[in-house]
Design a protein around this motif. Structure first.
Motif, short mmCIF file in Angstrom:
data_model
loop_
_atom_site.label_atom_id
_atom_site.label_comp_id
_atom_site.label_asym_id
_atom_site.label_seq_id
_atom_site.Cartn_x
_atom_site.Cartn_y
_atom_site.Cartn_z
N THR A 92 50.54 40.54 -65.66
CA THR A 92 51.93 40.36 -65.25
C THR A 92 52.73 39.78 -66.40
O THR A 92 52.22 38.98 -67.19
CB THR A 92 52.05 39.44 -64.03
OG1 THR A 92 51.49 38.15 -64.34
CG2 THR A 92 51.32 40.03 -62.84
N TYR A 93 54.00 40.18 -66.48
CA TYR A 93 54.90 39.70 -67.53
C TYR A 93 56.33 39.77 -66.99
O TYR A 93 56.78 40.83 -66.56
CB TYR A 93 54.76 40.56 -68.79
CG TYR A 93 55.81 40.25 -69.86
CD1 TYR A 93 55.84 39.02 -70.49
CD2 TYR A 93 56.75 41.21 -70.22
CE1 TYR A 93 56.79 38.75 -71.47
CE2 TYR A 93 57.70 40.96 -71.19
CZ TYR A 93 57.71 39.71 -71.82
OH TYR A 93 58.66 39.43 -72.78
N ASN A 94 57.00 38.63 -66.97
CA ASN A 94 58.38 38.54 -66.46
C ASN A 94 58.52 39.13 -65.06
O ASN A 94 59.49 39.83 -64.75
CB ASN A 94 59.34 39.25 -67.41
CG ASN A 94 59.72 38.37 -68.59
OD1 ASN A 94 59.31 37.21 -68.68
ND2 ASN A 94 60.50 38.91 -69.51
N GLY A 95 57.52 38.88 -64.21
CA GLY A 95 57.60 39.32 -62.83
C GLY A 95 57.18 40.76 -62.59
O GLY A 95 57.23 41.24 -61.45
N LYS A 111 60.99 49.12 -80.88
CA LYS A 111 60.04 49.82 -81.71
C LYS A 111 59.26 48.90 -82.63
O LYS A 111 58.42 49.34 -83.38
CB LYS A 111 60.76 50.89 -82.54
CG LYS A 111 61.32 52.04 -81.70
CD LYS A 111 61.86 53.16 -82.56
CE LYS A 111 62.34 54.31 -81.71
NZ LYS A 111 62.87 55.43 -82.54
N ALA A 112 59.56 47.63 -82.59
CA ALA A 112 58.85 46.67 -83.42
C ALA A 112 57.83 45.92 -82.59
O ALA A 112 57.95 45.79 -81.39
CB ALA A 112 59.85 45.69 -84.05
N ALA A 113 56.79 45.42 -83.27
CA ALA A 113 55.79 44.61 -82.58
C ALA A 113 56.41 43.29 -82.16
O ALA A 113 57.23 42.72 -82.87
CB ALA A 113 54.59 44.38 -83.50
N GLU A 114 56.00 42.81 -81.00
CA GLU A 114 56.57 41.56 -80.48
C GLU A 114 55.47 40.78 -79.78
O GLU A 114 54.69 41.34 -79.00
CB GLU A 114 57.69 41.88 -79.48
CG GLU A 114 58.32 40.63 -78.86
CD GLU A 114 59.42 40.97 -77.86
OE1 GLU A 114 59.76 40.11 -77.04
OE2 GLU A 114 59.91 42.12 -77.92
N SER A 115 55.38 39.49 -80.06
CA SER A 115 54.40 38.64 -79.41
C SER A 115 54.96 38.16 -78.08
O SER A 115 56.09 37.66 -78.02
CB SER A 115 54.06 37.43 -80.29
OG SER A 115 53.46 37.85 -81.50
N ILE A 116 54.20 38.34 -77.01
CA ILE A 116 54.63 37.91 -75.69
C ILE A 116 53.49 37.15 -75.02
O ILE A 116 52.33 37.29 -75.40
CB ILE A 116 55.05 39.11 -74.81
CG1 ILE A 116 53.84 40.05 -74.60
CG2 ILE A 116 56.23 39.85 -75.41
CD1 ILE A 116 54.11 41.17 -73.61
N ARG A 117 53.84 36.33 -74.02
CA ARG A 117 52.85 35.62 -73.23
C ARG A 117 52.73 36.33 -71.88
O ARG A 117 53.72 36.52 -71.18
CB ARG A 117 53.27 34.16 -73.02
CG ARG A 117 53.26 33.34 -74.31
CD ARG A 117 53.67 31.90 -74.02
NE ARG A 117 52.74 31.25 -73.11
CZ ARG A 117 51.63 30.62 -73.50
NH1 ARG A 117 51.32 30.59 -74.79
NH2 ARG A 117 50.83 30.03 -72.63
N VAL A 118 51.51 36.76 -71.56
CA VAL A 118 51.28 37.47 -70.31
C VAL A 118 50.28 36.70 -69.49
O VAL A 118 49.58 35.81 -69.99
CB VAL A 118 50.78 38.91 -70.57
CG1 VAL A 118 51.77 39.68 -71.43
CG2 VAL A 118 49.40 38.89 -71.24
N ASN A 119 50.19 37.06 -68.21
CA ASN A 119 49.29 36.38 -67.30
C ASN A 119 48.24 37.35 -66.77
O ASN A 119 48.57 38.34 -66.11
CB ASN A 119 50.07 35.77 -66.12
CG ASN A 119 49.15 35.05 -65.15
OD1 ASN A 119 48.25 34.34 -65.57
ND2 ASN A 119 49.40 35.23 -63.86
N PHE A 120 46.96 37.06 -67.08
CA PHE A 120 45.86 37.85 -66.53
C PHE A 120 45.34 37.12 -65.29
O PHE A 120 44.97 35.96 -65.37
CB PHE A 120 44.73 38.01 -67.55
CG PHE A 120 45.10 38.90 -68.70
CD1 PHE A 120 45.61 38.38 -69.87
CD2 PHE A 120 44.93 40.27 -68.60
CE1 PHE A 120 45.95 39.19 -70.94
CE2 PHE A 120 45.26 41.10 -69.66
CZ PHE A 120 45.78 40.57 -70.83
#
Length: 249
Positions: free
Chosen positions: A62-65, A33-42
């Motif tokens: 895509t993120y973590n497959g 429920k908290a905001a989280e910074s992630i790295r995604v692939n466009f």
């Protein structure tokens, strides 16, 4: 490969994009429920349904497959009712069989609120000026050639989310072809084709791609009597041509 709507609904949980600050990790069964910074692939991922590319405002990534796509986009592509429940929070999906049986989604049952269904989600409002989504009650205005034109339904939803309506205005009588874009949630008029004045009821046969008019007149007892039949065919280029006219005795 054919994917049923039920299977699709079950698989959506692993491919949703929530923009309200709630993301689920690929190895976790509990949403954070908290905001989280992630790295995604466009990667310019295209969405293609039944061979047709679907335009989407939010680009998939895509993120973590896993591939993440807006839930509304997937649901609308396959005609699955979906709503956002802010109190839970949750995204709620309704399959065709549930819509047919649940009272709150009873547009197909000819209920008073939605007596003119186009499919199990969309219906015509009385007076036929608007299309309404019976799940979220959002309305779409049906475009006409003239503001004072009168619309009459011809068909329910047919191939490519299309339906046909008869418009009578100062220029004559026309068959209008409309399409509902369930991704952008908008309705557009694809064409208007002029036909002879309609004196009875007009219906559409999807299998033969024919419009059939049953011409009616009042007899001496003021009862409606069938006096003739007109049949119009529609081509792949949306050209409408009268094929037959049969007069009864």
């Amino acid at each position: 490969m054919h994917i049923s709507k039920r299977v699709l609904i079950g698989s959506l949980a692993g491919a949703l994009l929530f923009t309200g600050g709630m993301l689920a990790g690929s190895n976790s069964a509990v949403a954070k429920k908290a905001a989280e910074s992630i790295r995604v692939n466009f990667a310019n991922i295209k969405l293609i349904a039944n061979g047709k590319e679907i335009q989407n405002k939010a680009e998939p990534f895509t993120y973590n497959g896993n591939v993440y796509v807006p839930a509304a986009t997937i649901a609308n592509m396959f005609g699955i009712a979906q709503t956002w429940d802010n109190s839970t929070p949750a995204v709620r999906f309704e399959s065709a069989d549930r819509v047919a049986s649940a009272p709150q989604y009873a547009g197909m049952q000819g209920q008073q609120n939605y007596p003119h269904p186009l499919d199990y989600v969309y219906a015509l409002r009385p007076k036929f000026e608007k299309v309404v989504n019976i799940v979220n009650n959002k309305e779409l205005v049906i475009p006409k050639m003239e503001n004072d034109g009168t619309l009459t339904p011809i068909s329910r939803m047919v191939h490519a989310d299309m339906f046909y309506m008869l418009e009578t205005n100062s220029q004559g009588t026309f068959i209008n072809g409309y399409q509902i874009d369930k991704v952008k949630i908008e309705i557009s008029k694809l064409f208007s084709r002029k036909i002879e004045p309609v004196t009875g009821s007009l219906s559409f046969n999807e299998e033969t791609r024919e419009f059939t008019e049953k011409m009616l007149n009042l007899d001496s007892n003021n009862n409606l009597k069938l006096v003739g039949i007109k049949i119009y065919g529609i081509s792949d280029e949306n050209v409408i041509t009268k094929k037959h006219e049969l007069l009864t005795q």
